[in-house]
Write a protein that holds these residues in place. Structure first.
Motif, PDB file in Angstrom:
ATOM      1  N   ARG A 257       0.837  -1.202   0.000  1.00  0.00           N
ATOM      2  CA  ARG A 257       0.000   0.000   0.000  1.00  0.00           C
ATOM      3  C   ARG A 257       0.879   1.262   0.000  1.00  0.00           C
ATOM      4  O   ARG A 257       0.626   2.206  -0.761  1.00  0.00           O
ATOM      5  CB  ARG A 257      -0.914   0.014   1.219  1.00  0.00           C
ATOM      6  CG  ARG A 257      -1.663   1.333   1.366  1.00  0.00           C
ATOM      7  CD  ARG A 257      -2.384   1.393   2.678  1.00  0.00           C
ATOM      8  NE  ARG A 257      -3.770   1.040   2.454  1.00  0.00           N
ATOM      9  CZ  ARG A 257      -4.652   0.868   3.414  1.00  0.00           C
ATOM     10  NH1 ARG A 257      -4.291   0.979   4.684  1.00  0.00           N
ATOM     11  NH2 ARG A 257      -5.908   0.572   3.142  1.00  0.00           N
ATOM     12  N   GLU A 258       1.931   1.268   0.845  1.00  0.00           N
ATOM     13  CA  GLU A 258       2.816   2.427   0.914  1.00  0.00           C
ATOM     14  C   GLU A 258       3.568   2.618  -0.410  1.00  0.00           C
ATOM     15  O   GLU A 258       3.756   3.748  -0.874  1.00  0.00           O
ATOM     16  CB  GLU A 258       3.823   2.257   2.059  1.00  0.00           C
ATOM     17  CG  GLU A 258       3.202   2.360   3.428  1.00  0.00           C
ATOM     18  CD  GLU A 258       4.155   1.989   4.536  1.00  0.00           C
ATOM     19  OE1 GLU A 258       3.914   2.425   5.667  1.00  0.00           O
ATOM     20  OE2 GLU A 258       5.151   1.253   4.277  1.00  0.00           O
ATOM     21  N   ARG A 259       3.953   1.499  -1.033  1.00  0.00           N
ATOM     22  CA  ARG A 259       4.655   1.595  -2.313  1.00  0.00           C
ATOM     23  C   ARG A 259       3.752   2.192  -3.383  1.00  0.00           C
ATOM     24  O   ARG A 259       4.165   3.032  -4.169  1.00  0.00           O
ATOM     25  CB  ARG A 259       5.157   0.221  -2.751  1.00  0.00           C
ATOM     26  CG  ARG A 259       6.004   0.288  -4.024  1.00  0.00           C
ATOM     27  CD  ARG A 259       6.463  -1.074  -4.472  1.00  0.00           C
ATOM     28  NE  ARG A 259       5.407  -2.057  -4.568  1.00  0.00           N
ATOM     29  CZ  ARG A 259       4.526  -2.137  -5.583  1.00  0.00           C
ATOM     30  NH1 ARG A 259       4.583  -1.274  -6.565  1.00  0.00           N
ATOM     31  NH2 ARG A 259       3.605  -3.081  -5.604  1.00  0.00           N
ATOM     32  N   ARG A 260       2.500   1.777  -3.403  1.00  0.00           N
ATOM     33  CA  ARG A 260       1.548   2.332  -4.375  1.00  0.00           C
ATOM     34  C   ARG A 260       1.318   3.821  -4.132  1.00  0.00           C
ATOM     35  O   ARG A 260       1.218   4.606  -5.061  1.00  0.00           O
ATOM     36  CB  ARG A 260       0.234   1.570  -4.308  1.00  0.00           C
ATOM     37  CG  ARG A 260       0.337   0.197  -4.926  1.00  0.00           C
ATOM     38  CD  ARG A 260      -0.974  -0.525  -4.876  1.00  0.00           C
ATOM     39  NE  ARG A 260      -0.862  -1.820  -5.527  1.00  0.00           N
ATOM     40  CZ  ARG A 260      -1.635  -2.855  -5.255  1.00  0.00           C
ATOM     41  NH1 ARG A 260      -2.573  -2.764  -4.312  1.00  0.00           N
ATOM     42  NH2 ARG A 260      -1.488  -3.989  -5.896  1.00  0.00           N
ATOM     43  N   GLU A 261       1.249   4.220  -2.864  1.00  0.00           N
ATOM     44  CA  GLU A 261       1.081   5.638  -2.547  1.00  0.00           C
ATOM     45  C   GLU A 261       2.312   6.450  -2.990  1.00  0.00           C
ATOM     46  O   GLU A 261       2.169   7.559  -3.503  1.00  0.00           O
ATOM     47  CB  GLU A 261       0.838   5.818  -1.045  1.00  0.00           C
ATOM     48  CG  GLU A 261      -0.528   5.329  -0.593  1.00  0.00           C
ATOM     49  CD  GLU A 261      -0.691   5.325   0.921  1.00  0.00           C
ATOM     50  OE1 GLU A 261       0.305   5.586   1.641  1.00  0.00           O
ATOM     51  OE2 GLU A 261      -1.814   5.068   1.378  1.00  0.00           O
ATOM     52  N   LEU A 262       3.495   5.873  -2.798  1.00  0.00           N
ATOM     53  CA  LEU A 262       4.703   6.543  -3.253  1.00  0.00           C
ATOM     54  C   LEU A 262       4.733   6.671  -4.773  1.00  0.00           C
ATOM     55  O   LEU A 262       5.119   7.703  -5.318  1.00  0.00           O
ATOM     56  CB  LEU A 262       5.945   5.788  -2.776  1.00  0.00           C
ATOM     57  CG  LEU A 262       6.309   5.933  -1.312  1.00  0.00           C
ATOM     58  CD1 LEU A 262       7.433   4.969  -0.951  1.00  0.00           C
ATOM     59  CD2 LEU A 262       6.720   7.348  -1.001  1.00  0.00           C
TER      60      LEU A 262
END
Length: 123
Positions: A112-117
């Motif tokens: 999820r954090e990677r997609r947000e980045l």
């Protein structure tokens, strides 16, 4: 002392205190961060009075015009007289894009954090 007609670009840039060491000036030339009159220069390329030298520093170009040639390192007050600084003022901090960073020791980002980045970076 006889007036110089030309000097090596790495030696001149170090002598007028655009670089901290001569080897740093040579490395910048080798990496393509130094341009003389718009062309990438090697360390041994000569500069003459009136040449425009562009140096890439921290992502921004420093633009100077050679007004006096020196090959030995000179004091700061003399160094300022050896070139004319045409560098535009840096953009305001608000317009420069911020780089997303993670706290040290936070581990790998989750999916999820990677997609947000990726969304933040526009990928």
């Amino acid at each position: 002392m006889a007036d110089l007609t030309s000097a090596r670009v790495d030696s001149w840039a170090w002598a007028v205190r655009l670089f901290k060491t001569r080897s740093a000036a040579t490395a910048a030339c080798r990496a393509g961060h130094v341009k003389v009159n718009g062309d990438r220069s090697k360390a041994a390329q000569t500069v003459e009075t009136g040449d425009e030298v562009r140096i890439r520093v921290d992502g921004f170009d420093k633009i100077v015009v050679v007004s006096r040639l020196v090959v030995k390192r000179v004091g700061a007050t003399v160094a300022v007289e050896c070139f004319t600084d045409l560098t535009p003022p840096p953009p305001p901090r608000e317009t420069v894009a911020l780089v997303a960073t993670r706290d040290r020791g936070a581990g790998r980002p989750t999916k999820r954090e990677r997609r947000e980045l990726d969304d933040l970076r526009g990928r």
